[in-house]
Design an enzyme around this catalytic site. Sequence first.
Site, PDB file in Angstrom:
ATOM      1  N   SER A  68      40.025  34.720  38.871  1.00  0.00           N
ATOM      2  CA  SER A  68      40.251  33.975  40.110  1.00  0.00           C
ATOM      3  C   SER A  68      40.636  34.845  41.302  1.00  0.00           C
ATOM      4  O   SER A  68      40.679  34.336  42.430  1.00  0.00           O
ATOM      5  CB  SER A  68      41.328  32.920  39.897  1.00  0.00           C
ATOM      6  OG  SER A  68      40.784  31.844  39.203  1.00  0.00           O
ATOM      7  N   LYS A  71      38.288  34.868  44.126  1.00  0.00           N
ATOM      8  CA  LYS A  71      38.254  33.768  45.103  1.00  0.00           C
ATOM      9  C   LYS A  71      38.679  34.255  46.487  1.00  0.00           C
ATOM     10  O   LYS A  71      38.322  33.665  47.504  1.00  0.00           O
ATOM     11  CB  LYS A  71      39.136  32.606  44.632  1.00  0.00           C
ATOM     12  CG  LYS A  71      38.552  31.898  43.397  1.00  0.00           C
ATOM     13  CD  LYS A  71      39.530  30.927  42.736  1.00  0.00           C
ATOM     14  CE  LYS A  71      38.917  30.306  41.480  1.00  0.00           C
ATOM     15  NZ  LYS A  71      39.875  29.578  40.655  1.00  0.00           N
ATOM     16  N   TYR A 195      29.756  31.395  40.964  1.00  0.00           N
ATOM     17  CA  TYR A 195      31.200  31.311  40.703  1.00  0.00           C
ATOM     18  C   TYR A 195      31.576  32.157  39.474  1.00  0.00           C
ATOM     19  O   TYR A 195      32.512  32.960  39.511  1.00  0.00           O
ATOM     20  CB  TYR A 195      31.595  29.836  40.503  1.00  0.00           C
ATOM     21  CG  TYR A 195      33.006  29.676  40.007  1.00  0.00           C
ATOM     22  CD1 TYR A 195      34.080  29.764  40.890  1.00  0.00           C
ATOM     23  CD2 TYR A 195      33.287  29.479  38.651  1.00  0.00           C
ATOM     24  CE1 TYR A 195      35.386  29.658  40.440  1.00  0.00           C
ATOM     25  CE2 TYR A 195      34.585  29.368  38.191  1.00  0.00           C
ATOM     26  CZ  TYR A 195      35.628  29.460  39.086  1.00  0.00           C
ATOM     27  OH  TYR A 195      36.921  29.369  38.640  1.00  0.00           O
ATOM     28  N   TYR A 247      48.460  28.770  41.786  1.00  0.00           N
ATOM     29  CA  TYR A 247      48.297  27.367  41.400  1.00  0.00           C
ATOM     30  C   TYR A 247      49.643  26.663  41.336  1.00  0.00           C
ATOM     31  O   TYR A 247      50.445  26.775  42.255  1.00  0.00           O
ATOM     32  CB  TYR A 247      47.554  27.258  40.049  1.00  0.00           C
ATOM     33  CG  TYR A 247      46.384  28.186  40.004  1.00  0.00           C
ATOM     34  CD1 TYR A 247      45.251  27.910  40.756  1.00  0.00           C
ATOM     35  CD2 TYR A 247      46.419  29.370  39.284  1.00  0.00           C
ATOM     36  CE1 TYR A 247      44.186  28.775  40.770  1.00  0.00           C
ATOM     37  CE2 TYR A 247      45.348  30.234  39.293  1.00  0.00           C
ATOM     38  CZ  TYR A 247      44.241  29.929  40.031  1.00  0.00           C
ATOM     39  OH  TYR A 247      43.202  30.789  40.051  1.00  0.00           O
ATOM     40  N   VAL A 265      43.072  34.760  35.327  1.00  0.00           N
ATOM     41  CA  VAL A 265      43.418  34.565  33.907  1.00  0.00           C
ATOM     42  C   VAL A 265      43.210  35.783  33.016  1.00  0.00           C
ATOM     43  O   VAL A 265      43.614  35.757  31.860  1.00  0.00           O
ATOM     44  CB  VAL A 265      42.671  33.407  33.206  1.00  0.00           C
ATOM     45  CG1 VAL A 265      43.291  32.087  33.474  1.00  0.00           C
ATOM     46  CG2 VAL A 265      41.202  33.434  33.464  1.00  0.00           C
TER      47      VAL A 265
HETATM   48  N1  GLN Z   1      36.916  32.098  35.410  1.00  0.00           N
HETATM   49  C1  GLN Z   1      38.121  31.339  35.268  1.00  0.00           C
HETATM   50  C2  GLN Z   1      37.816  29.858  35.224  1.00  0.00           C
HETATM   51  O1  GLN Z   1      37.026  29.420  35.991  1.00  0.00           O
HETATM   52  C3  GLN Z   1      39.028  31.664  36.405  1.00  0.00           C
HETATM   53  C4  GLN Z   1      40.330  30.920  36.339  1.00  0.00           C
HETATM   54  C5  GLN Z   1      41.509  31.776  36.703  1.00  0.00           C
HETATM   55  O2  GLN Z   1      41.433  32.992  36.788  1.00  0.00           O
HETATM   56  N2  GLN Z   1      42.647  31.147  36.889  1.00  0.00           N
HETATM   57  O3  GLN Z   1      38.346  29.119  34.454  1.00  0.00           O
END
Ligand code: GLN
Length: 315
Positions: A68, A71, A195, A247, A265
């Site tokens: 993420s 992003k 994505y 988050y 993650v």
């Molecule tokens: N690729 C992961 C997902 O879409 C990214 C989520 C994350 O890093 N929090 O679930």
Amino acid sequence: MFSEQIDQSILKEIYDKAISVSDFGKVATYIPELSLMSPNLFSLSCVIAGSGEIIQTGDADTYFTMQSISKILSLSYAIEKFGMDKVFKSVDMEPTADSFNSLMRLEMASPIPANPFMNAGAIVICSILQKELGRESFNEITNFCELFTGTKPKLNQKVFNSEMSTADRNKSLAYFLNSTPGLLMDSVENSLDLYIKLCSLECTTLDLAKIADVLSCGGKSSFTGKYPLSFETVKTIMGIMITCGLYNGSGECAVRVGIPAKSGVSGGILAVAPGKMGIGVFSPPLDSKGNSLAGLYALEMLSDKLNLRGVKILD
Ligand code: GLN
């Protein structure tokens, strides 16, 4: 000088303490390839604003996927190229107490994703990039990343395949978004493909610290000398980082660390000490909200030791 306050002994102390905390976390398993990462890895890289001086510790040569944290790249590219109005027509800029891949709010509150760092919001951003750039979208974002880091990031094909084959949750989000006419600008397949490719980009903690350096310096890279971002984009990204970057753990991070941060993650966290330094930290075991346990701990220690919040006690 700020750079004189940080040295290898501070990083060593942080490393020693943070690594023991990682025992209490769990490496992500819902993307099977991520579960293969060693829980014992840890690295911390800092780039001093302006001078570009690098100070780092641990497994700094280890590559991991951005997840993420990418992003930040997709959102900033979209704002730079297409402007705030177009981007924030189909995604909001408000925090939520929901987990990163939550579906609930889209039906209960609004079909417009709450912010671009939730998976739903990032998928919408990717649909804009896909519509405007077509097949060049992935290449364009990797070129954009090179303006920050000096090198073009590579796709980790294994992680990409692994995430694609287990992406039921993100597919559900994308199909749900697509049920609101005009919200997803390109097909579910193309939007998700971009994505997941961006989540599967490889980086080191130094790469993260270099991206953070650009934010810390108001849009200019201390390394490449380029200006990948306008001040308006920097302001927007840092605002959304502090409110939404971890988050449903963003409030805790704001209290404990007190500077804008963005997690992924795989265990990476990118953090920005405005005007002071860019930071990248990595440790795969996560807390219950999907944020690196030792990473957060290391950032908290660094922030306290170096007064990254910039608080001054006046006489
Ligand atoms: N690729 C992961 C997902 O879409 C990214 C989520 C994350 O890093 N929090 O679930």
